[in-house]
Design a protein around this motif. Structure first.
Motif, PDB file in Angstrom:
ATOM      1  N   GLU A  28     -17.925 -38.434 -17.783  1.00 60.22           N
ATOM      2  CA  GLU A  28     -16.575 -37.822 -18.199  1.00 60.22           C
ATOM      3  C   GLU A  28     -16.849 -37.968 -20.033  1.00 60.22           C
ATOM      4  O   GLU A  28     -16.282 -37.220 -20.183  1.00 60.22           O
ATOM      5  CB  GLU A  28     -15.458 -38.647 -17.909  1.00 60.22           C
ATOM      6  N   MET A  29     -17.084 -38.902 -20.241  1.00 65.97           N
ATOM      7  CA  MET A  29     -17.295 -38.807 -21.850  1.00 65.97           C
ATOM      8  C   MET A  29     -17.400 -38.221 -22.440  1.00 65.97           C
ATOM      9  O   MET A  29     -17.308 -37.615 -23.403  1.00 65.97           O
ATOM     10  CB  MET A  29     -17.653 -39.949 -21.708  1.00 65.97           C
ATOM     11  N   ILE A  30     -19.370 -37.526 -22.103  1.00 67.12           N
ATOM     12  CA  ILE A  30     -19.521 -36.544 -23.113  1.00 67.12           C
ATOM     13  C   ILE A  30     -18.783 -34.992 -22.694  1.00 67.12           C
ATOM     14  O   ILE A  30     -19.498 -33.819 -22.237  1.00 67.12           O
ATOM     15  CB  ILE A  30     -21.257 -36.559 -22.758  1.00 67.12           C
ATOM     16  N   GLY A  31     -18.157 -35.004 -21.312  1.00 66.14           N
ATOM     17  CA  GLY A  31     -17.706 -33.360 -21.164  1.00 66.14           C
ATOM     18  C   GLY A  31     -18.219 -33.248 -19.397  1.00 66.14           C
ATOM     19  O   GLY A  31     -18.254 -32.000 -19.615  1.00 66.14           O
ATOM     20  N   GLY A  32     -19.106 -33.848 -19.303  1.00 63.59           N
ATOM     21  CA  GLY A  32     -20.367 -33.211 -18.356  1.00 63.59           C
ATOM     22  C   GLY A  32     -19.138 -32.904 -16.557  1.00 63.59           C
ATOM     23  O   GLY A  32     -18.078 -33.419 -16.914  1.00 63.59           O
ATOM     24  N   PRO A  33     -19.899 -32.385 -15.795  1.00 61.73           N
ATOM     25  CA  PRO A  33     -19.113 -32.394 -14.638  1.00 61.73           C
ATOM     26  C   PRO A  33     -19.113 -33.643 -14.459  1.00 61.73           C
ATOM     27  O   PRO A  33     -19.307 -34.771 -13.806  1.00 61.73           O
ATOM     28  CB  PRO A  33     -20.170 -31.433 -13.287  1.00 61.73           C
ATOM     29  N   VAL A  34     -17.435 -33.925 -13.188  1.00 64.11           N
ATOM     30  CA  VAL A  34     -17.382 -35.342 -12.797  1.00 64.11           C
ATOM     31  C   VAL A  34     -18.086 -34.883 -11.799  1.00 64.11           C
ATOM     32  O   VAL A  34     -18.233 -34.390 -10.568  1.00 64.11           O
ATOM     33  CB  VAL A  34     -15.919 -35.040 -12.391  1.00 64.11           C
ATOM     34  N   LYS A  35     -19.184 -36.445 -11.288  1.00 64.29           N
ATOM     35  CA  LYS A  35     -19.636 -36.856 -10.230  1.00 64.29           C
ATOM     36  C   LYS A  35     -19.063 -37.707  -9.097  1.00 64.29           C
ATOM     37  O   LYS A  35     -18.163 -38.472  -9.653  1.00 64.29           O
ATOM     38  CB  LYS A  35     -20.560 -37.396 -10.433  1.00 64.29           C
ATOM     39  N   THR A  36     -18.950 -37.445  -8.288  1.00 67.53           N
ATOM     40  CA  THR A  36     -17.835 -38.281  -6.834  1.00 67.53           C
ATOM     41  C   THR A  36     -18.743 -39.541  -6.598  1.00 67.53           C
ATOM     42  O   THR A  36     -17.749 -40.170  -6.754  1.00 67.53           O
ATOM     43  CB  THR A  36     -18.027 -37.359  -5.654  1.00 67.53           C
TER      44      THR A  36
END
Length: 98
Positions: free
Chosen positions: A76-84
């Protein structure tokens, strides 16, 4: 589940120390396939900034499986996709250092 009740089980499947924030930990245990947060006799969650003090409180719980569980906000901090689920569990021994 109160710590006094947890101590009465013949064997606990797993004790989980949750790493929350800045070395703050609380504890859950998996008993008969269900995970329960562990509390003191007043119903307050067991928590501490010192992992060894929590291990000392749990020294009478019969288990051969202790882990530290941590979730990371890195994606989330690096702007990547949110993992479940990005939880990581690391086995933890109890060397009775308390």
């Amino acid at each position: 589940m109160k710590l006094s009740k947890l101590e009465k089980f013949f064997e606990v499947e797993k004790v989980v120390f949750h790493s929350l924030d800045l070395a703050l930990y609380n504890v859950s245990a998996i008993v008969e396939g269900e995970e329960h947060m562990i509390t003191d006799e007043k119903g307050e969650r067991l928590k501490s900034h010192n992992l060894l003090s929590l291990q000392k409180k749990l020294q009478h719980v019969r288990t051969n499986n202790q882990v530290i569980r941590q979730s990371s906000a890195y994606d989330e901090m690096i702007g990547g996709p949110v993992k479940t689920n990005n939880e990581m569990e690391v086995p933890l021994g109890d060397n009775k250092l308390y």
